[in-house]
Design an enzyme around this catalytic site. Sequence first.
Site, short mmCIF file in Angstrom:
data_model
loop_
_atom_site.label_atom_id
_atom_site.label_comp_id
_atom_site.label_asym_id
_atom_site.label_seq_id
_atom_site.Cartn_x
_atom_site.Cartn_y
_atom_site.Cartn_z
N GLU A 38 35.97 -31.07 -18.61
CA GLU A 38 36.59 -32.39 -18.43
C GLU A 38 37.47 -32.41 -17.19
OE1 GLU A 38 39.58 -35.62 -18.75
OE2 GLU A 38 39.93 -33.44 -18.65
N ASP A 96 38.65 -27.39 -22.12
CA ASP A 96 39.03 -26.73 -20.87
C ASP A 96 40.40 -27.15 -20.40
OD1 ASP A 96 37.93 -29.30 -20.37
OD2 ASP A 96 37.67 -28.80 -18.26
N HIS A 151 49.22 -30.47 -16.60
CA HIS A 151 48.89 -29.75 -15.35
C HIS A 151 50.11 -29.17 -14.65
CE1 HIS A 151 45.03 -32.48 -14.89
NE2 HIS A 151 45.17 -31.95 -16.11
#
Length: 376
Positions: free
Chosen positions: A149, A78, A352
Site C-alpha cells: 500500500e 506493509d 511515517h
Amino acid sequence: MLARVTPVTLDITQEVSLLTAALIDIESVSGNERAIADAVESALNGLADLRVIRDGDAIVARSELGRGERVILAGHLDTVPLPTSDGARGTVPSSWDGGPGAGTLWGRGATDMKGGVAVQLALAAALFGTDDGARRPSRDVTFVFYDHEEVEATKSGLGRLARAMPELLEGDFAILLEPTAGTVEGGCNGTMRLEASTIGEAAHSARAWMGRNAIHAAAPILTRLADYEPATVTVDGLDYRESLNAVRITGGTAGNVIPDRCTVEINYRFAPDKTPAEAEAHVRKLLEGFDVVRTDGAAGARPGLTHPAAAAFVAVVGREPKPKYGWTDVARFSELGVPAVNFGPGDALLAHKDDERVSAEDVRECFRALRDWLTA
C-alpha cells in the site's frame, strides 16, 4: 545453502495493544511482507467459520453465516522504510512508555497501520474463535489484509485483488482501518498529478538575448497557481477542502546555459463530487495556453454515510463524522460499488514519522466500537 527462516507465530487472542506490538516486531517494509502475511494466514486458519484465501501476500478471510448483510474490514500489512536517524523510537522492534498494554506504544507502523490490523485480527479471534463463548456477529464479515500500500498504486495488493478476484470484495459496507483518532472519516478526496511545461531556446548565458528562457516563461504558471483559491465542496453533508499546488519544478542544463525547457509538477486534491476527467478539465482551464499533461490520478470516494450500516456504525462511535482529505483505499471500494469509510486508532499526523506511536487505549477503544457494532 539458504538459511531457513523461522515462521513467526501470532497469538491473536492476546490483548489488542499487545497484539499491535507483536505485529510491529515483524518488520514488513513494502516488498518484505511475506513473514507477516504468513503469520496472519496461519492465525486465521485456526478460526472457525472463516474461509481463508491467499493471493501473493494478501489474505482474505470471509465468514459464511448467511447473514442479511456483509461488511468488509480492510487494512494493509506493509509500512514505509524504517527511520534512519539515531535514537528514533518509531522503528522495529517496538517499545513502550508506561509498561506493556498500559501506555504508549512506539514503533514503525504503530499508527500506519498495525494498530488497525491488530484490531482486525483481534475481532476475528473474538467473533470466530473456537471458544464456545465467542460472540458471533450479526453481519457476515470479510477481513482483508493486503500488501504494497505504501508504494506506487500499480503494486497495490488490494488493487490486485480487485482486478483478479473482485467477488471476494463484494459487500454492503466497508471500513478501512487507517488512523483517524477513533473518528469516522467518510470517503476521500481524489488526487491527480499533472505537468505544465514551457519551451524556450538554449543559448550561452553571456549572450542570453540569443535564446528564450523557459524558466522565466513558466512564471505565469506559478502566478496562476499562487492566486488560485481552492474550493470547499460539500458532499453528502461533509465539507471537503480542495488544494491545487506546484510541488516540483525542473529545468535547465548548466549554470551557463539559458534553459530551453521547464516543467512544473502540479498536485490537485479534488472533492469526490468530481470525476478525474472533470478534475483534469478544471486544471486545464486554469492553465489555458500552456502544455499540460496528466501523469497520474485516482478518483475520490463519496462518504457513503447514508447507508444503514454506516449510520448504525456512526451511532455506535458517537462522534461527528469528518471528511478524509487525503486519498485512501476507500476509493477502491467505492469503484467496486461498496460504500466505505475510514476508521482506525492513532493520529494520522504521526504516520511515517520517526516518532510514530499509538496509545494502548486508542487501540482498545477502536476494538470495542467495532465489536459492539458487529454484534449488535
